[in-house]
Scaffold this motif. Structure first.
Motif, short mmCIF file in Angstrom:
data_model
loop_
_atom_site.label_atom_id
_atom_site.label_comp_id
_atom_site.label_asym_id
_atom_site.label_seq_id
_atom_site.Cartn_x
_atom_site.Cartn_y
_atom_site.Cartn_z
N LEU A 87 -6.65 10.55 21.45
CA LEU A 87 -5.65 11.54 21.06
C LEU A 87 -4.23 10.98 21.16
O LEU A 87 -3.33 11.41 20.44
CB LEU A 87 -5.76 12.80 21.92
N SER A 88 -4.04 10.01 22.03
CA SER A 88 -2.71 9.43 22.22
C SER A 88 -2.21 8.73 20.95
O SER A 88 -1.00 8.51 20.80
CB SER A 88 -2.70 8.46 23.39
N TRP A 89 -3.10 8.41 20.04
CA TRP A 89 -2.70 7.78 18.78
C TRP A 89 -1.88 8.73 17.92
O TRP A 89 -1.18 8.30 17.01
CB TRP A 89 -3.90 7.27 18.01
N SER A 90 -1.96 10.02 18.21
CA SER A 90 -1.18 10.98 17.43
C SER A 90 0.32 10.71 17.58
O SER A 90 1.08 10.92 16.65
CB SER A 90 -1.51 12.42 17.84
N VAL A 91 0.73 10.23 18.75
CA VAL A 91 2.14 9.91 18.97
C VAL A 91 2.56 8.76 18.06
O VAL A 91 3.64 8.78 17.46
CB VAL A 91 2.39 9.56 20.46
N MET A 92 1.69 7.75 17.93
CA MET A 92 1.97 6.62 17.05
C MET A 92 2.11 7.11 15.60
O MET A 92 3.02 6.70 14.89
CB MET A 92 0.86 5.58 17.13
N LEU A 93 1.24 8.02 15.20
CA LEU A 93 1.28 8.53 13.84
C LEU A 93 2.54 9.37 13.62
O LEU A 93 3.17 9.28 12.56
CB LEU A 93 0.02 9.34 13.53
N GLN A 94 2.93 10.15 14.61
CA GLN A 94 4.18 10.92 14.49
C GLN A 94 5.38 9.99 14.32
O GLN A 94 6.26 10.24 13.50
CB GLN A 94 4.40 11.79 15.74
N ARG A 95 5.40 8.92 15.07
CA ARG A 95 6.49 7.94 14.96
C ARG A 95 6.48 7.30 13.58
O ARG A 95 7.54 7.12 12.96
CB ARG A 95 6.34 6.88 16.05
N GLN A 96 5.30 6.98 13.10
CA GLN A 96 5.18 6.36 11.77
C GLN A 96 5.69 7.31 10.69
O GLN A 96 6.40 6.90 9.77
CB GLN A 96 3.72 5.99 11.52
N LEU A 97 5.33 8.58 10.79
CA LEU A 97 5.81 9.57 9.81
C LEU A 97 7.33 9.67 9.84
O LEU A 97 7.98 9.72 8.80
CB LEU A 97 5.18 10.94 10.09
N THR A 98 7.89 9.68 11.04
CA THR A 98 9.35 9.78 11.19
C THR A 98 10.03 8.56 10.58
O THR A 98 11.05 8.71 9.86
CB THR A 98 9.72 9.91 12.68
N GLU A 99 9.48 7.38 10.82
CA GLU A 99 10.07 6.16 10.24
C GLU A 99 9.98 6.16 8.72
O GLU A 99 10.92 5.76 8.04
CB GLU A 99 9.37 4.93 10.81
N MET A 100 8.85 6.64 8.19
CA MET A 100 8.69 6.68 6.73
C MET A 100 9.68 7.65 6.10
O MET A 100 10.20 7.40 5.01
CB MET A 100 7.26 7.05 6.36
N MET A 101 9.94 8.77 6.78
CA MET A 101 10.91 9.72 6.26
C MET A 101 12.31 9.12 6.35
O MET A 101 13.09 9.22 5.40
CB MET A 101 10.85 11.04 7.01
N ALA A 102 12.64 8.49 7.46
CA ALA A 102 13.96 7.88 7.63
C ALA A 102 14.21 6.78 6.60
O ALA A 102 15.34 6.62 6.12
CB ALA A 102 14.11 7.33 9.05
N ASP A 103 13.15 6.04 6.25
CA ASP A 103 13.25 4.97 5.25
C ASP A 103 13.14 5.50 3.82
O ASP A 103 13.15 4.72 2.88
CB ASP A 103 12.14 3.94 5.45
N MET A 119 0.85 -1.17 0.00
CA MET A 119 0.00 0.00 0.00
C MET A 119 0.90 1.24 0.00
O MET A 119 1.93 1.28 0.67
CB MET A 119 -0.90 -0.01 1.23
N SER A 120 0.46 2.22 -0.74
CA SER A 120 1.18 3.49 -0.82
C SER A 120 1.27 4.15 0.57
O SER A 120 0.28 4.17 1.30
CB SER A 120 0.46 4.42 -1.78
N PRO A 121 2.43 4.70 0.92
CA PRO A 121 2.53 5.37 2.21
C PRO A 121 1.57 6.56 2.31
O PRO A 121 1.06 6.88 3.38
CB PRO A 121 3.98 5.81 2.31
N HIS A 122 1.28 7.19 1.19
CA HIS A 122 0.39 8.35 1.18
C HIS A 122 -1.04 7.94 1.52
O HIS A 122 -1.72 8.63 2.28
CB HIS A 122 0.47 9.07 -0.16
N ILE A 123 -1.47 6.83 0.98
CA ILE A 123 -2.81 6.33 1.28
C ILE A 123 -2.90 5.94 2.75
O ILE A 123 -3.87 6.28 3.44
CB ILE A 123 -3.18 5.14 0.36
N LEU A 124 -1.88 5.26 3.23
CA LEU A 124 -1.85 4.85 4.63
C LEU A 124 -1.89 6.07 5.57
O LEU A 124 -2.67 6.10 6.53
CB LEU A 124 -0.60 4.02 4.91
#
Length: 63
Positions: free
Chosen positions: A21-37, A1-6
């Motif tokens: 609201l605590s899920w925002s931290v998970m999403l921030q981590r996911q964004l950081t990992e996608m950028m690092a990768d 799946m495209s990272p943009h769709i996800l």
């Protein structure tokens, strides 16, 4: 799946009042990992972080 769709799906879920609201931290981590990768660019990272901030701010105002 495209990272943009996800990411779009995750941001849509964050906008739903039933999502903790605590899920925002998970999403921030996911964004950081996608950028690092290099699945997203720094410009896309900044764009999605700004969207996430708007969603979180909107939910805080509604509460």
């Amino acid at each position: 799946m495209s990272p943009h769709i996800l990411i779009d799906q995750e941001l849509d879920a964050m906008a739903h009042p039933g999502t903790p609201l605590s899920w925002s931290v998970m999403l921030q981590r996911q964004l950081t990992e996608m950028m690092a990768d290099q699945r997203i660019t720094i410009e896309e990272f900044n764009h999605y972080c700004a969207r996430l901030n708007r969603v979180v701010d909107g939910r805080k105002e509604a509460a």
